[in-house]
Write a protein that holds these residues in place. Structure first.
Motif, short mmCIF file in Angstrom:
data_model
loop_
_atom_site.label_atom_id
_atom_site.label_comp_id
_atom_site.label_asym_id
_atom_site.label_seq_id
_atom_site.Cartn_x
_atom_site.Cartn_y
_atom_site.Cartn_z
N VAL A 1 6.51 -2.71 2.09
CA VAL A 1 5.38 -3.17 1.72
C VAL A 1 5.35 -4.76 1.86
O VAL A 1 5.93 -5.41 1.24
CB VAL A 1 5.09 -2.87 0.09
CG1 VAL A 1 3.76 -3.44 -0.62
CG2 VAL A 1 5.05 -1.45 -0.14
N VAL B 1 -1.64 2.74 1.20
CA VAL B 1 -1.28 1.55 0.20
C VAL B 1 0.17 1.71 -0.33
O VAL B 1 1.07 0.64 -0.46
CB VAL B 1 -2.15 1.80 -1.28
CG1 VAL B 1 -1.67 0.76 -2.22
CG2 VAL B 1 -3.32 1.32 -0.82
N PHE B 2 0.86 2.89 -0.27
CA PHE B 2 1.94 2.95 -0.53
C PHE B 2 3.09 2.35 0.16
O PHE B 2 4.20 1.71 -0.18
CB PHE B 2 2.26 4.72 -0.78
CG PHE B 2 3.54 5.09 -1.25
CD1 PHE B 2 3.60 5.14 -2.45
CD2 PHE B 2 4.87 5.27 -0.30
CE1 PHE B 2 4.99 5.84 -2.93
CE2 PHE B 2 5.94 5.41 -1.12
CZ PHE B 2 6.04 5.97 -2.34
N THR C 1 -4.97 8.00 -4.30
CA THR C 1 -3.54 8.45 -4.24
C THR C 1 -3.31 9.36 -2.90
O THR C 1 -4.28 9.60 -1.89
CB THR C 1 -3.43 9.57 -5.41
OG1 THR C 1 -4.34 10.55 -5.16
CG2 THR C 1 -3.84 9.00 -6.66
N LYS D 1 -5.75 -1.94 -5.57
CA LYS D 1 -4.46 -1.24 -5.48
C LYS D 1 -3.48 -2.09 -4.64
O LYS D 1 -2.37 -2.09 -4.78
CB LYS D 1 -4.74 0.25 -4.87
CG LYS D 1 -5.06 1.15 -5.80
CD LYS D 1 -6.22 1.01 -6.73
CE LYS D 1 -6.56 1.17 -8.22
NZ LYS D 1 -7.64 0.73 -8.64
N ARG E 1 0.62 -2.88 -5.55
CA ARG E 1 1.56 -2.22 -5.04
C ARG E 1 2.80 -2.92 -5.09
O ARG E 1 3.82 -2.44 -5.29
CB ARG E 1 1.12 -1.51 -3.92
CG ARG E 1 2.17 -0.74 -2.76
CD ARG E 1 2.49 0.60 -3.56
NE ARG E 1 3.66 1.12 -3.02
CZ ARG E 1 4.67 1.72 -3.61
NH1 ARG E 1 4.66 2.06 -4.80
NH2 ARG E 1 5.67 2.51 -2.87
N GLU F 1 4.30 -3.25 -7.92
CA GLU F 1 4.96 -2.04 -8.61
C GLU F 1 6.20 -1.61 -7.95
O GLU F 1 7.21 -1.11 -8.56
CB GLU F 1 3.74 -0.98 -8.28
CG GLU F 1 4.34 0.49 -8.81
CD GLU F 1 3.30 1.76 -8.45
OE1 GLU F 1 2.92 1.59 -6.91
OE2 GLU F 1 3.03 2.50 -8.89
N PHE G 1 -3.84 2.19 -12.58
CA PHE G 1 -2.57 1.88 -11.57
C PHE G 1 -1.96 0.75 -12.27
O PHE G 1 -1.54 -0.40 -11.68
CB PHE G 1 -3.05 1.56 -10.13
CG PHE G 1 -3.45 2.83 -9.27
CD1 PHE G 1 -4.75 3.21 -9.65
CD2 PHE G 1 -2.73 3.33 -8.54
CE1 PHE G 1 -5.01 4.39 -8.73
CE2 PHE G 1 -2.92 4.60 -7.85
CZ PHE G 1 -4.22 5.10 -8.10
#
Lengths: 473, 473
Positions: free
Chosen positions: A69, A400-401, A459, B54, B58, B61, B363
């Motif tokens: 990320v 996004v992950f 998601t 998001k 992220r 997170e 989220f």
């Protein structure tokens, strides 16, 4: 009954998670039960399999996710503290001390006998305790053999003599080996290679066949092969190993594609039933073989003997052993009460999911999460089916992950009944998506109804919408 | 038809994700369609809501998750690169350029008109283009109003004059504000507070009521409240704001619990329907109100007008707008073909999930993932039900996921039908668990069958087993 003889409603051989659950269920059902265990109460999963292996993998996994990320990656400037990771692993195994499990067993009202149990005819078990004494236990209703399985050491010349690691040593090692040879490319081999390579070992993985994870969709093995190589693992497919020897401190394996040297060799080439020394011969069965059971986990041809968990070879996974334990436990209680036990699919007394909906997760990076039938299995079963596939990286939640997310979802649809036969997800962080597929397969939820199950945006689960759209065409 | 008049089978007002999907479905069904958009094609979600928010969340997170794993934590020695995170966010919004979306629209065979569309009587739409010209569009079969919603600015004295941020500015800001006041403790307020606090702002969140996330299970708001405070957000519950003013560069809010100063104020206090200037008065409806529609998303009392997505106020979430688009699109196509449209629950033409199974994910850290009815909603509906709750941190998969994992799962079971009415998960990384619950609720899978849906060990999904065990008692 002599002094040395004790009677229980149910005798359970083996206090792994499966045996514990059988005993717990029958005690909750009003029966008395005794667990016999020769090693640690809690079994393989707690000390030498699921828990420690996942603890070894988790640190590397989450750091990999952070590095993927932009923005977060900048914060990951240090290295994983391997000693802390091993300490954390030790915590999950309670430092290989079963006091906590014993406390649970006692609290559950289950008797515990430590020693080696062997059947001695119908409903009779002889336990050789650690001090060499013998105790005889008799069962009023049932004996459940939950002795599990152990690593099978393949018949390679010299292999047994080089003191190979089994998954036990692989998950409990006190430090990373320098060079680790892994024999076998199933899920244990792939997970162990992923774990130790990232904890500092140089891993070489030798796989006999031409792909990894051969029981899963081919896309799974391909993705894991790529990731292992990316991590620096030397993966050799199509490698038959025919001899092993020690050369000083080194292990040397001679294989069809060359000679491989390492400090240790981990054998992850399948399992063998722990039935060779539990007295099954006294009731007409063959030692060393998996117990042949019906869907209530009752051994064929008996009315009192059950084989639950790994020992029946149906679905050798902790969660499936526990599932079988719940179903067998319910059947034992019902039969003890003289009630009829419904053996139809999905009844409360049968382990239908063993055939139809066994879920499994391979905790590699990417993960592989699968349930039900693969396309190949559906074809073998002669079921009318269609396979739909979609790249997970194209859904917003995956983007996004992680930057550059790569993954695949594969659904096998029964085209007659319009229900899912199986689903496979390959990708980072897909483990928790699996239960959606498990419920869809087990619930036999029609495709037309699944259209109303809306994945939340954004998601990774949005992949469900893409699979359905692809199926509709 | 004059030169300036063009006819299409379907006219869609608003090219957000909902409008795009309505147009796509009807074109796939053989009809012609035109999309009219006055802003960016792709709509709120792509540029000013789901995606950028998001992306802002992220990085923090995943770093939080890495810090929660002993061993991995040692590697997180640096700080998040906020500029890189904002750049990444900009990438997800395509730098607020809709060229990619326009390309998709054209590729899908959908006509696109840029301008402000207003209904002008039955099946007639007048578009005022950017150069002030007017174009008249007529629809053969249907007009779908998909103009969505906008942030509602509450009637606080002076608030409109202080140039408050709406979620648009909150998600697109080019740098973190120094001190951010957030007005509203729903999911937008909680997400924005979580995001900006971790990106360097000092956030104060003012919530009128006595809890956050008031429409979800109370445990959700409690967990998010604790986490926001842990992050350093100043959360003030029970705070009515009655006046706003600028004092130099500062925004000053006067509330029932004190005066609050910040550099910016983000208003996240609900939504308003974008029906005030789309000509609904020309067909007998009231501007500014949500469109009243049936389950096929057809406006009550009409045979040609549809209200799809946020604009009907049923379930204001991107994924539900897209779901409604699929259902309404199918209904429009069927009716254009003269076919009967089945309005029964779960038919291909109705949005039953709006009432029964709307999923949502907040989220925050922890995340809140919920579907179906809360306990309070089940009680309000007079449904016989039982609530079962279990701490997620006690399942092995959660313990592996993070040290000290804290979370809660809540299931609401219909005790008559023995199916799930709703499920809520609160905890780190639970977003992908939600679809399992959505399928169970939508599929109306009986509890007795859910027992056969075995969660893979050790995943967080094992919480399903604990919920079922708790229900059985």
């Amino acid at each position: 009954m002599t002094d040395a003889e004790q009677s229980y409603d149910v005798i359970v051989l083996g206090a792994g998670s499966t045996g514990e659950n059988v005993a717990d269920i029958v005690v909750r059902g009003g029966l008395s039960a005794v667990l016999v265990e020769s090693e640690l109460v809690g079994g393989e999963c707690s000390y030498w399999a699921c828990m420690p292996s996942k603890a070894l993998l988790r640190g590397s996994e989450v750091l990999g996710q952070a590095r993927a990320v932009a923005g977060a990656a900048a914060a990951v400037t240090g290295e994983q503290d391997v000693a802390a990771t091993l300490d954390r692993r030790d915590g999950f195994t309670s430092h290989w001390d079963d006091a906590g499990q014993v406390e649970w067993v006692e609290g559950a009202g289950i008797a515990l006998v430590r020693g080696h149990a062997r059947l001695a005819g119908e409903k009779r078990v002889v336990v050789t305790t650690d001090d060499g004494a013998e105790r005889v236990l008799t069962a009023r209703y049932a004996v459940a053999v939950c002795t599990g399985s152990r690593a099978a050491v393949p018949p390679v010349d010299g292999l047994a003599d080089v003191r190979p690691w089994t998954p036990r040593e692989g998950t409990s090692a006190k430090e990373a080996p320098g060079r680790l040879l892994v024999l076998g490319g199933g899920y244990v081999g792939c997970e162990m290679a992923t774990a130790w390579q990232q904890l500092g070992a140089q891993v070489t993985l030798l796989q006999r066949g031409d792909r990894l994870l051969p029981h899963l969709e081919p896309a799974a093995g391909e993705a894991v092969l790529a990731s292992l190589r990316e991590l620096g693992v030397d993966v050799r497919l199509g490698t038959d190993v025919d001899a092993a020897r020690r050369d000083g401190d080194e292990v040397v394996l001679s294989g069809s594609t060359g000679e491989f040297r390492g400090d240790e060799v981990l054998v992850a080439a399948g399992r063998a039933a722990n039935t060779d020394d539990v007295g099954v011969d006294t009731v007409g069965l063959t030692p060393g073989e998996y117990l042949d059971v019906d869907d209530s986990l009752q051994v064929s041809g008996t009315t009192w003997l059950y084989g639950v968990g790994d020992v029946n070879g149906r679905a050798q996974l902790t969660h499936m052993g526990k599932y079988q334990a719940r179903q067998a436990g319910a059947a034992i209680v019902a039969r003890a009460r003289g009630e009829q036990v419904d053996l139809a699919d999905w009844s409360p007394f049968v382990a239908t999911a063993d055939h139809r909906a066994t879920p499994s997760v391979v905790f590699t990076s990417p993960q592989v999460a699968a349930v039900g039938l693969t396309a190949a299995q559906a074809a073998d079963a002669g079921l009318p089916h269609r396979v739909v596939e979609y790249p997970i990286g194209s859904v917003a939640g995956a983007a996004v992950f992680a930057d550059g997310y790569s993954g695949t979802a594969i659904a096998v649809v029964d085209t007659d009944r319009e229900v899912l036969l199986g689903v496979t997800f390959v990708g980072e962080g897909v483990a928790e998506l699996l239960h959606s597929a498990t419920i869809a397969v087990v619930g036999e939820v029609p495709i037309s109804r699944l259209w109303h199950a809306v994945p939340s945006y954004p998601t990774i689960s949005e992949i469900w919408l893409r699979l359905l759209e692809t199926y509709r065409g």
